[in-house]
Scaffold this active site. Structure first.
Site, mmCIF file in Angstrom:
data_model
loop_
_atom_site.group_PDB
_atom_site.id
_atom_site.type_symbol
_atom_site.label_atom_id
_atom_site.label_comp_id
_atom_site.label_asym_id
_atom_site.label_seq_id
_atom_site.Cartn_x
_atom_site.Cartn_y
_atom_site.Cartn_z
ATOM 1 N N ASN A 23 0.958 -1.055 -0.038
ATOM 2 C CA ASN A 23 -0.163 0.134 0.086
ATOM 3 C C ASN A 23 0.718 1.204 0.037
ATOM 4 O O ASN A 23 0.359 2.357 -0.100
ATOM 5 C CB ASN A 23 -0.942 0.019 1.257
ATOM 6 N N ARG A 92 -8.129 -2.420 -8.199
ATOM 7 C CA ARG A 92 -8.991 -1.386 -7.923
ATOM 8 C C ARG A 92 -8.212 -0.196 -7.547
ATOM 9 O O ARG A 92 -8.676 1.114 -7.698
ATOM 10 C CB ARG A 92 -9.826 -1.869 -6.766
ATOM 11 N N CYS A 116 -15.814 -4.075 -5.154
ATOM 12 C CA CYS A 116 -14.734 -5.281 -4.895
ATOM 13 C C CYS A 116 -15.295 -6.218 -3.947
ATOM 14 O O CYS A 116 -16.473 -6.109 -3.431
ATOM 15 C CB CYS A 116 -13.144 -4.754 -4.646
ATOM 16 N N PRO A 122 -16.878 3.287 -2.794
ATOM 17 C CA PRO A 122 -17.138 4.579 -3.571
ATOM 18 C C PRO A 122 -15.846 5.250 -3.648
ATOM 19 O O PRO A 122 -15.078 4.936 -2.988
ATOM 20 C CB PRO A 122 -18.145 5.136 -2.773
ATOM 21 N N ASP A 124 -16.379 8.738 -4.140
ATOM 22 C CA ASP A 124 -16.817 10.216 -4.066
ATOM 23 C C ASP A 124 -15.882 11.139 -3.500
ATOM 24 O O ASP A 124 -15.821 12.230 -3.819
ATOM 25 C CB ASP A 124 -18.388 10.050 -3.347
ATOM 26 N N LEU A 125 -15.244 10.617 -2.337
ATOM 27 C CA LEU A 125 -14.406 11.586 -1.652
ATOM 28 C C LEU A 125 -12.845 12.073 -2.475
ATOM 29 O O LEU A 125 -12.478 12.940 -2.307
ATOM 30 C CB LEU A 125 -13.827 10.919 -0.113
ATOM 31 N N ASP A 305 -7.300 -4.600 7.735
ATOM 32 C CA ASP A 305 -6.584 -5.585 6.813
ATOM 33 C C ASP A 305 -5.917 -6.632 7.942
ATOM 34 O O ASP A 305 -5.734 -7.611 7.308
ATOM 35 C CB ASP A 305 -5.565 -4.871 6.162
ATOM 36 N N ILE A 327 -14.969 -0.732 9.133
ATOM 37 C CA ILE A 327 -14.337 -0.006 7.703
ATOM 38 C C ILE A 327 -15.096 -0.455 6.491
ATOM 39 O O ILE A 327 -15.613 0.323 5.716
ATOM 40 C CB ILE A 327 -12.811 -0.102 7.657
ATOM 41 N N ARG A 397 -1.912 -11.040 -4.639
ATOM 42 C CA ARG A 397 -1.885 -9.555 -4.718
ATOM 43 C C ARG A 397 -0.990 -9.029 -3.815
ATOM 44 O O ARG A 397 -0.678 -7.676 -3.629
ATOM 45 C CB ARG A 397 -3.373 -9.102 -4.785
#
Ligand code: UD1
Length: 417
Positions: A23, A92, A116, A122, A124-125, A305, A327, A397
């Protein structure tokens, strides 16, 4: 179709090195297009998502060379500002390229990342932040078109902290005229790592790791090198593997303060932990007991996670441990498979109650998502008999050399084609 065949009941013992953070490296690869020059990334894990990011960079006209844990990106000659659907759908989090492409080219065209395994996801932010800077965005027919004659520094106050939206805002802000102040920003260590990278290419950015980040826009042209921070979720997964197998291991190349909530939970469970500057020792040879509720929260709270692997480590702990996932909507999809292995878990909405059982049994199971797949492997290490884990494209992944790392410390785990 490959599977991981895990014969449980082997006690893990030894030392393993944690690889670089997925990440962190993904947004840093996106940010490398801002450098208009060469970026050398060290400690880069070999992951399907990294390969997806490389394909995107090459499509955009950048040159990319990867060998071992080093990636060299040259973004001087970028020729395109679009990412086609075939490349977007591979990962994604490619949406993180949006802010970087917009900053570099003044325009960007991506297909919508969509939902996913974890739920709707979303964006939107992300859009809100770019619109505040003056970008015009349309999202029609599954495509996002984003353009700006000029981007202006502004104040962006996120209603909730979002890792990806904070990263997109930081990257786009590098091209704004003036200062951008991002409040209620996500505080995850990976955002701090992006700040470290941006500073190496001359961006004036402060505050990452806190909820207020300040970015000064300006010209960028630089050659640079960056060492990616260790992957705290991989570290949490290996510690969970040790706990599930009554093992005694040491993990190196970690930043222990990034997973304090996880190490605290494992200590409470009855594991003995030794925290060093860049290593963690765990001795889980004693009895494990249930712990107080584990509630996932944005950093510095317990990471969503790490919830599936820790849950898998708690399946045989005596008593009942409550997990609350705050979350993502669909972060309990691994539970169905854990039940088939003999776990005792009751779920209601965001709450999962795990009551320790004396034994788990190996059965064929299928990964439903990245961390859920890792959780099945954690449980399998502590189960009697053979567990065949399928759906490995999820695990690949996020874990570089997963079975080799575990086999090296005593796990009976092989990949079978
Ligand atoms: C990142 C991580 C992922 C981790 C997650 C939370 C990467 C590549 N992925 O994902 O591994 O599980 O952080 O720590 O870094 N949200 C909105 N609107 C938005 C964006 C997010 O409502 O525009 C919501 C999400 O649905 C979720 C919450 O905000 O409920 C947090 O999501 P976010 O922090 O954005 O996660 P990602 O960046 O996608």
């Amino acid at each position: 179709m490959s599977i991981l065949r895990i014969t449980g009941g082997r006690r893990l013992e030894g030392t393993l090195r944690v690889h670089g953070a997925k990440n962190s490296v993904l947004p840093i690869m996106a940010a490398s297009i801002l450098a208009r020059g060469e970026t050398i990334i060290h400690n880069c894990p070999d992951l399907a998502d990294v390969n997806a990011a490389i394909k995107i960079l090459r499509h955009l006209g950048c040159s990319v060379d990867k060998s071992n844990d080093r990636v060299i990106i040259n973004s001087a000659q970028m020729t395109r500002s679009d990412i086609p659907h075939e490349l977007m759908k591979e990962m994604r989090s490619s949406v993180i390229f949006l802010g970087a492409i917009l900053a570099r080219c003044g325009t960007a065209a991506l297909s919508m990342p969509g939902g996913c395994e974890l739920g709707p996801r979303p964006v939107d932010l992300h859009m809100m932040a770019l619109r505040e800077m003056g970008a015009k965005i349309t999202d029609e027919g599954g495509s996002i078109l984003c353009a700006a004659n000029e981007l202006l520094g502004c104040r962006i106050n996120f209603p909730i902290p979002s890792v990806g939206a904070t990263e997109n805002a930081m990257l786009a802000a590098t091209a704004c005229q003036g200062t951008t102040i991002i409040t209620n920003a996500a505080c995850e260590p990976e955002i701090w790592d992006i700040q470290r990278y941006l500073r190496t290419i001359g961006v004036k950015v402060t505050g990452a790791g806190t909820s207020t980040i300040i970015v000064e826009g300006g010209e960028i042209s630089a050659n640079t090198e960056h060492h990616v921070i260790p992957d705290r979720i991989v570290a949490a997964t290996y510690l969970s593997c040790a706990a599930a197998s009554s093992g005694k291991i040491e993990i190196t190349n970690v930043i222990p303060r990034h997973i304090t909530t996880v190490t605290n939970a494992l200590s409470e469970m009855g594991c003995r932990l030794k925290i060093y500057e860049d290593a963690i020792g765990i001795d889980a040879t004693g009895k494990l007991t249930a712990i107080k509720p584990v509630i996932t929260r944005p950093y510095p709270g317990f990471p969503t996670d790490a919830q599936p692997p820790l849950m898998a480590a708690s399946l045989k702990a005596s008593g009942t441990t409550v997990f609350i996932e705050s979350i993502f909507e669909n972060r309990y999809r691994h539970i169905g498979e854990l039940l088939r292995m003999g776990a005792d878990i009751k779920t209601e909405g965001k709450v999962a109650m795990v009551t320790g059982v004396s034994k788990l049994f190996g059965v064929p199971v299928e990964s439903t998502d990245l961390r859920g797949g890792a959780a099945l492997c954690v449980a399998a290490l502590g189960a009697e008999g053979i567990t065949d884990v399928s759906g490995l494209h999820h695990i690949d992944r996020g874990y570089d050399g997963f079975e080799a790392a575990l086999a090296a410390i005593g796990a009976d785990i092989v990949r079978v084609d």
